[in-house]
Design an enzyme around this catalytic site. Sequence first.
Site, PDB file in Angstrom:
ATOM      1  CB  CYS A   1      29.386 -40.805 -16.192  1.00 21.73           C
ATOM      2  SG  CYS A   1      27.842 -40.664 -15.265  1.00 21.73           S
TER       3      CYS A   1
ATOM      4  CG  HIS B   1      27.248 -39.253 -19.767  1.00 25.80           C
ATOM      5  ND1 HIS B   1      26.993 -40.510 -19.412  1.00 25.80           N
ATOM      6  CD2 HIS B   1      27.592 -38.742 -18.543  1.00 25.80           C
ATOM      7  CE1 HIS B   1      26.414 -40.142 -18.234  1.00 25.80           C
ATOM      8  NE2 HIS B   1      26.920 -39.395 -17.849  1.00 25.80           N
TER       9      HIS B   1
ATOM     10  CG  ASN C   1      23.567 -40.643 -16.460  1.00 27.51           C
ATOM     11  OD1 ASN C   1      24.408 -41.347 -16.844  1.00 27.51           O
ATOM     12  ND2 ASN C   1      23.527 -39.537 -15.508  1.00 27.51           N
TER      13      ASN C   1
END
Length: 335
Positions: free
Chosen positions: A115, A262, A292
């Site tokens: 991430c 993020h 995501n």
Amino acid sequence: MYTSKISGLGSYVPENVVTNDDLSKIMDTNDAWIQERTGIKERRHIKKGDGNSTSIMGVKAAKIALERANLTSDDIELIIFATLSPDMYFPGGGVRVQEMMNMKTIPAIDVRNQCSGFVYAISVADQFIKTGMYKNVLVIGSENHSGGLDMTTRGRGVSVIFGDGAGAAVLTRSEEEGKGILSTHLHSEGAHAKELSLEGPSTEHWVPEIIAENPQENIPYYPYMNGQFVFKNAVVRFSEVINEGLQANNRTASDIDMLIPHQANLRISQFVQKQFKLSDDQVYNNIQKYGNTTAASIPIALTEAWEEGKIKDGDLVVLAAFGSGFTWGSAIIKW
């Protein structure tokens, strides 16, 4: 010393839209459950036969970024490719992009920071440009999560969160003082590595062992996430690394024009937004429609925010990420 600026942005997501209702047909979940916990309404998944892969999506995003930077493949001197889901175990995606785009024999670096991958990759590119080694660097974040998720009730805690897509940025040398990437800040804490991880297949636990064990729960070739633990750590580290970047540049939260976090979980973004007392116009979220996308999430969101006119010349833009590793980081940019 030179500075680096973002001269072009691009993104790509597969056409196949997977809604929460679609997932409810294959696992025990529902739209309200998913939205309440994550804020996600839908995500994009690669569909078999659509011609996409992690590298191919990266190329599609990169071509848009290059066009917007008024550059060609021949102008790029370094590729940095961030992903946790490469097309194959090795080699990595960077060399595949180099081949697909008919580039010269330029170096290609693969970043495996999940991430935080795009922020890490931006930081690496920035250092190469600041030292004068390269003038134009292509940075890509791309993920094909859908190819490795447990799409059953057993895996719903993880699988409902992730989507596929790619984003790219071209970083270019600049001599304009006070603009471009002002600083980047990176951290890790390996003590919590297994709280968000995919353990196998790996050289420690290869295919024959997995087949022989035939486990029914916690299958090691599917991702594992300790959701509450990750959330608690994320909100702390997000705040720390954003403040670190602001302080390094003698700025405060009131100076932020646009925060691109993020896209891990809408609840995390909202928590951070509240901590820094930012308005909805100062934070860009698109997890609602993409889920995501790990290393791709920041470049996709950054591209969309710029396309929508939410980022203007002179704006202070902050990128921040937290994820598996644990790793986290921020980039402070004067647009």
